[in-house]
Structure formats: C-alpha cells, structure tokens
Design a protein around this motif. Sequence first.
Motif, PDB file in Angstrom:
ATOM      1  N   THR A 203       4.526  -1.072  14.585  1.00  0.00           N
ATOM      2  CA  THR A 203       4.988  -1.588  15.868  1.00  0.00           C
ATOM      3  C   THR A 203       4.121  -2.802  16.181  1.00  0.00           C
ATOM      4  O   THR A 203       3.282  -3.213  15.367  1.00  0.00           O
ATOM      5  N   LYS A 204       4.270  -3.360  17.372  1.00  0.00           N
ATOM      6  CA  LYS A 204       3.437  -4.510  17.724  1.00  0.00           C
ATOM      7  C   LYS A 204       1.979  -4.116  17.950  1.00  0.00           C
ATOM      8  O   LYS A 204       1.099  -4.979  17.979  1.00  0.00           O
ATOM      9  N   ASP A 205       1.736  -2.790  18.086  1.00  0.00           N
ATOM     10  CA  ASP A 205       0.387  -2.326  18.396  1.00  0.00           C
ATOM     11  C   ASP A 205      -0.326  -1.642  17.243  1.00  0.00           C
ATOM     12  O   ASP A 205      -1.543  -1.763  17.117  1.00  0.00           O
ATOM     13  N   ASN A 206       0.416  -0.908  16.415  1.00  0.00           N
ATOM     14  CA  ASN A 206      -0.240  -0.088  15.395  1.00  0.00           C
ATOM     15  C   ASN A 206       0.585   0.042  14.128  1.00  0.00           C
ATOM     16  O   ASN A 206       1.812  -0.087  14.149  1.00  0.00           O
ATOM     17  N   VAL A 207      -0.104   0.350  13.029  1.00  0.00           N
ATOM     18  CA  VAL A 207       0.551   0.695  11.770  1.00  0.00           C
ATOM     19  C   VAL A 207       1.088   2.115  11.876  1.00  0.00           C
ATOM     20  O   VAL A 207       0.397   3.021  12.337  1.00  0.00           O
ATOM     21  N   THR A 208       2.336   2.316  11.461  1.00  0.00           N
ATOM     22  CA  THR A 208       2.957   3.637  11.558  1.00  0.00           C
ATOM     23  C   THR A 208       3.198   4.292  10.197  1.00  0.00           C
ATOM     24  O   THR A 208       3.343   5.507  10.119  1.00  0.00           O
ATOM     25  N   MET A 209       3.271   3.512   9.125  1.00  0.00           N
ATOM     26  CA  MET A 209       3.489   4.091   7.803  1.00  0.00           C
ATOM     27  C   MET A 209       2.964   3.151   6.737  1.00  0.00           C
ATOM     28  O   MET A 209       3.037   1.929   6.885  1.00  0.00           O
ATOM     29  N   ILE A 210       2.446   3.732   5.659  1.00  0.00           N
ATOM     30  CA  ILE A 210       1.956   2.950   4.525  1.00  0.00           C
ATOM     31  C   ILE A 210       2.441   3.612   3.239  1.00  0.00           C
ATOM     32  O   ILE A 210       2.341   4.822   3.085  1.00  0.00           O
ATOM     33  N   GLU A 211       2.978   2.809   2.350  1.00  0.00           N
ATOM     34  CA  GLU A 211       3.303   3.242   0.977  1.00  0.00           C
ATOM     35  C   GLU A 211       2.697   2.205   0.047  1.00  0.00           C
ATOM     36  O   GLU A 211       2.892   0.999   0.262  1.00  0.00           O
ATOM     37  N   ALA A 212       1.975   2.646  -0.967  1.00  0.00           N
ATOM     38  CA  ALA A 212       1.364   1.677  -1.881  1.00  0.00           C
ATOM     39  C   ALA A 212       1.263   2.242  -3.281  1.00  0.00           C
ATOM     40  O   ALA A 212       1.070   3.447  -3.469  1.00  0.00           O
ATOM     41  N   SER A 213       1.391   1.357  -4.239  1.00  0.00           N
ATOM     42  CA  SER A 213       1.048   1.667  -5.619  1.00  0.00           C
ATOM     43  C   SER A 213       0.256   0.475  -6.133  1.00  0.00           C
ATOM     44  O   SER A 213       0.502  -0.661  -5.719  1.00  0.00           O
ATOM     45  N   GLY A 214      -0.702   0.747  -7.000  1.00  0.00           N
ATOM     46  CA  GLY A 214      -1.529  -0.365  -7.453  1.00  0.00           C
ATOM     47  C   GLY A 214      -2.258  -0.064  -8.731  1.00  0.00           C
ATOM     48  O   GLY A 214      -2.392   1.097  -9.144  1.00  0.00           O
ATOM     49  N   ASN A 215      -2.754  -1.114  -9.319  1.00  0.00           N
ATOM     50  CA  ASN A 215      -3.494  -1.023 -10.571  1.00  0.00           C
ATOM     51  C   ASN A 215      -4.984  -0.954 -10.256  1.00  0.00           C
ATOM     52  O   ASN A 215      -5.708  -1.920 -10.405  1.00  0.00           O
ATOM     53  N   GLU A 216      -5.399   0.204  -9.728  1.00  0.00           N
ATOM     54  CA  GLU A 216      -6.797   0.457  -9.373  1.00  0.00           C
ATOM     55  C   GLU A 216      -7.330  -0.606  -8.404  1.00  0.00           C
ATOM     56  O   GLU A 216      -8.255  -1.352  -8.700  1.00  0.00           O
ATOM     57  N   ILE A 217      -6.735  -0.635  -7.220  1.00  0.00           N
ATOM     58  CA  ILE A 217      -7.086  -1.630  -6.208  1.00  0.00           C
ATOM     59  C   ILE A 217      -8.337  -1.170  -5.454  1.00  0.00           C
ATOM     60  O   ILE A 217      -8.365  -0.061  -4.908  1.00  0.00           O
TER      61      ILE A 217
END
Length: 703
Positions: free
Chosen positions: A180-194
């Motif tokens: 939202t304009k105030d906060n993060v509500t969801m995160i999805e991530a994949s990475g090569n050992e970040i």
Amino acid sequence: MIHVIETTVAGRTLKVEYGKVGMLSNCSIFMSYGETVVMVNANASEKPKEGIDFFPLSVEYEERLYAVGKIPGGFIKREARPSERAILTARGIDRPLRPLFPKGYKNDVQIVCTVLSVEQDNSPEILAMNAASMALCISSIPFTDAVATVSVGLVDDKFILSPTVEERNASSMNLTVCATKDNVTMIEASGNEIPEDVMINAIDFAFEACKKIVAFQEEAVAKFGKEKVIPQISKIDETLQSEVRDFSFDMFKTAMYIMDKDERNKMVDEIKQKISLEFNEKYADKKSDIGEVAYSIQKEIVRNMMLNEDRRPDGRAFDQVRPISCEVGILPRTHGTGLFTRGLTQVMGVATLGALGEAQNLDGIGNEDSKRYMHHYNFPAYSVGEVKPMRGPGRREIGHGALAEKAVEPLLPSVEDFPYAIRVVSEVLSSNGSTSQASVSASILALLDAGVPLKRPAAGIAMGLITNADLTKEKVLTDIQGIEDFFGDMDFKVAGTELGITAIQVDTKLHGLSNYCIKTAINDAKVARLHILEKMNQCISGERSEISIYAPRIYTLNIAPDKIRDIIGPGGKMIKKIIAETGVKIDTYDDGKVVIMSSDSVCANRAVKIIEDLTKSVKVGEIYLGKVTKIAAFGAFVEILPNKEGLVHISKLDFARVNKVEDIVSVGDEILVKVMEIDNQGRVNLSRRDAIKDSETEKKDAE
C-alpha cells in the motif's frame, strides 16, 4: 461512458480502460502494460454469508492460450484445469488483498482475472495483481486501500524495475513486492544466493516504485470510482460474548500456558465441549458466534503472553529454533531420502533421478516449455492427527511445493554437468508450523543422499510476528510453530545457503509490515538458517561419491547433427529397435547430443556400441569384420556397419581365381573386408583379398 487513464512504469505505458466491457459486473476493467492485456471482473454478493467464521473471497486467474497465439494441446483443445503457474498467481493475488477488507465483512467476493494478450517482456501476473486492486478500488465493494505490485531484477549489481525477458534471464534475483502507500503487504522472491543487505535494499526499492502505482490507482478512483456500499459487518451479541468469556477465560488461560502441544490441545477441546454444553441450547442459532468468541479468547491470551510477558507457548526464547534431527538413506530402494525433524514438524524428502526426456512439459502462456527440476509437496490429514478424504493437491500444496522448488533450484548442477531430470517429493509426516521450510531441508538431504552435486546445501526457516493494536509494539519470532502462526500476524519464510537467500515468501494478516520488521525477520532468519545448516552438515557433509545403484546411469555421445536421423530411422523404426533390444532410454537432440540412460551398464554399453556403429563413417583403407547379406553372380554384399553395405567383387574374394562366389562365402558368414573405394554415388567397394593380405602383414610385423 468509457474512462481511460494511463501512466508510465519503467518506460512503458500502464493503461486502464473502465466502462468498455463487462457492463453487468460490479467492476470490469481492461488493464494493459505494453502489449500485455488482462481483464478483471470484481463482484460481491448483496448479503453476507450466514454461519461462517471466515471471509469468503475467491480469486481466479484464467490463462487463455490465444493470448500467445497457441491452440491448447491434447484431445479436447480447450483450456481445462488451471496450470500450476495460474494457481500460484491466484494465490499471489489473494494474499495481499484479503487482509485489507473490513474485519467482519462476510459477503462473497469473487475476482476473476483473464489474460487476453501477452507480450513476454511484460508479465501478465504482475499486471493482474495491479488490475485486481484497481478493480476493487473502482467498484462499490468496500475495499479502499489500493495495493500495487512490482517485480524487480538484479543485473550487474543494479536493481531493474519490471525487467524484460532478456533482463530476467541475466538477473540473479526475481523479486515481487506488493504494498500500500504505507507498508509492504507481501513479498515473493527467488534468487541466486542473494546477500541479506542486498535483498533488504531491493525490497525498499520495490516499495518506492509501488507508491507511484498506488497513486495512479487513487487517481482513477477519484475520477471515476463508484460510491462504496456500507458493509454489513458481522457482530457478535455482546451478552453472548460476555457470558462465554466469563465462563471460559480462566480455563483457556490455564490451557494456553501448557507447553506440551498434545496436552494443551486436549484441554482446549475439553473446554470447547464444556462451552457447547453450557451455551448451545441457549444460543442455538449462534453456534458459529460461540466458536468465534472461544477463538478470540485463545488469541488474546497467546498474544498477550508473548507481547507483554515475553513468553512463548513452548517456553523457547524468541530467537530460538526448536530441536532438530536429520537422517538420510532411510528407504532402501529409492534414489535418495532425507528425514528432517524440527520440533513436532517432520518432513521426508524423496529424490528420484530420471532421463532428461522425463522433464515436465509446460503448456502455458509463458516462454518456458519444460522444467527439469520438479518439487511436489503432500500434506495428508494424518500429519495433524485428523481424518479427511484423500484428494489431489490443493492450492496450498501446490504453493508450498513451488516455494521449496524455488529455494532448491539455483543450487542444482547444470545439465551439462549432471544430465538428469530430478523430482523431489516432500511427504509431510507431522505438522506443527512451517512444513514448507522443513521441506527445503529434507529435500537437500535427499538430493545429497542421491549423489546430486549441489553448489551448497540450503535450509529454510519461518519467522513470525506479534503486534499490539496500534502497532507501536512488535516482536519478531524465530521458527514459529502452529499456534504462533494461527494467532500471530505474519508468516515470513526465508530459505537460503550460508552465502545468501534463494527464496522468500511473506504473508501477513496486517495492513502491512514495518521496515523494522522486514529487516529483523531477514537478518534473524540468517542466524537460524546457519544453525540448521550446521545440524544438516553433521548428518551428511556433501553428496554421495556415487549415485544409488538403483538410479539410472547416463552415457552421453556427441555425434554429427546430421547423423541423428540415422539413429531415429524412418518413422522412428531404428531407435525403437535399439530400445527394444537393450531396454535403455534414449534422448536425442538437434545439436548432435545423444543421451542413453540405463541402470544396467551392460545394456547401456551395448546401446552405445550400436549407436556408434550407426553413426560411424566408412573410411577408405579401413578393415571391417562384416556379415555377408546377399550373394550375386558378380560378388557378395557385406554389411560392415549397421545399415551400411559394400560390394566385394568376385575378383576381390580370394588370391586365386574364383569361379563361383558360393565357393568362398555364404550368406551369414562373417568375413574381414577392406574398403578400397567410395565412388561419387556413395557406393562402397570392398576387398576380402586385400583385408587378408594386410592382416597377415600386421601379424608378421608383430612377430
């Protein structure tokens, strides 16, 4: 009246058209980003659903293959069950939206996202997530907090907003953030050992980009949004609430302070039974409300225990991981197994190695047509001590399997180094919190046991959160168990290696997470992950030196690409014959690579010899042991290699004059022949006489 509004995101046009389609829907919009187009329809029932204790939101993500100019495969030739990718996208749309509806709102709400056109550089999944929020905000449905979604890549140490296909292929990270304009509500991530600090900065970068899209949605609402209906909020009768609370609060408090899960659950069940006997007759038409009050009392006690008394239900410190045990090789005939136990959560991973031809084919709107690594997750009712019908995997099972797959996939060896298709099945045997992350550890153990040379082992952990009503106080929990997930505010899953993060999935029941919470969860998860990796390393420190004796061995040949047709033969006749004779599996590739797979080395070597002979070129001057296939008056035809014959003229059969070919050879005889000539029509002229002469000369030289 048609309304159109547009903005620019990462140099490409994001446009919304409202009033053009779906006239009978509460809200129907076209949203496009470049040449990718999705249609979203949002509708809600007029009245609340009676007798339920949850919000009945359903999200559907419909992939249409015409969007990429494809006709569906199979006999029926129409889209059927949603693809795994579609199911995961529907889950991704649901999760950030659900907490933002009014608490107690129980009208049926359905969001249908239909993919109409796809330009591969512009993700339809990200577009659908933004369009779903936009449609809800424009509609009369009581949803007011706009949610924006962006994808972020990492190329040459730079964050890329909305990466194209080329940039995604070059990126070491694939991050999706909803806010939202105030906060993060969801995160999805994949990475090569970040590294953790890089991931935190990437989330901050995404959050700032989300704010601009939120402002765009708010602009649309101001211009043509519908008037919001006043929601009918389900409220519990105050007298009922007071009576149930007075009757059961002290009993529940005693129960919730019991550390042993089984004993605690037993007492809770007894209390619920007492509540039913006391109130079900008096409030016969409000049984669901009675259950909701009982739930709220338990939730209040557990949250107060952790937030104000600094005590977790099982007595652990807030950053403490439950006891861990690891075991490998527990099943005798499988290719690799790992049993991972953390507290009362237990997952068995089973790895199977197969031919590359057994990779999963994908028939969808993406540009991937297969995947070599498959991770499947099973969550039977017995894992929580319940009895339920056994059915196929649901959205939750598919989502958890996909998360574990993302966590492990970056660590697999390349196809060139390890030419196998790989399947891992996670069998949840006991569940008390974060089985998806236990699946990561169990899978790594199984893969190492199977002899798969991973870059490094990985492990996963789930972090939780408890906050007070005004969010001025918050505590992050390491390794949440079931009760903490059930009554808590967040499920923050992080998987990775000792070097960095390979996967993240974050759900929250709040309107968003603070920056402090995100940073603390990521950094504390690393400490827990290293602890788990140490325990796993004590069980198995690296992959087996050899794969299981029951796993197929792979033999790779590289031949001239134009020789592939010789192996296949007309209508596949030759390759079928080889497989029938040897029992091996054979995969051929246009670049000339031939992969032979068999658990029997004798059969595999036989197949290798046949293929080598099939593809070997006949050379002038070489001597072959051939078989006579046909006799004519002028000579004998001899097969010197599979499907390759030559003629020994009668004059070349022996040193003396030969009157009849049959005087020297018969059909079926094996004879030495020397290639004397290959004419301009490809015909091979052979000589038995010269082959004998050369062989005798070699014999004399050797003596």
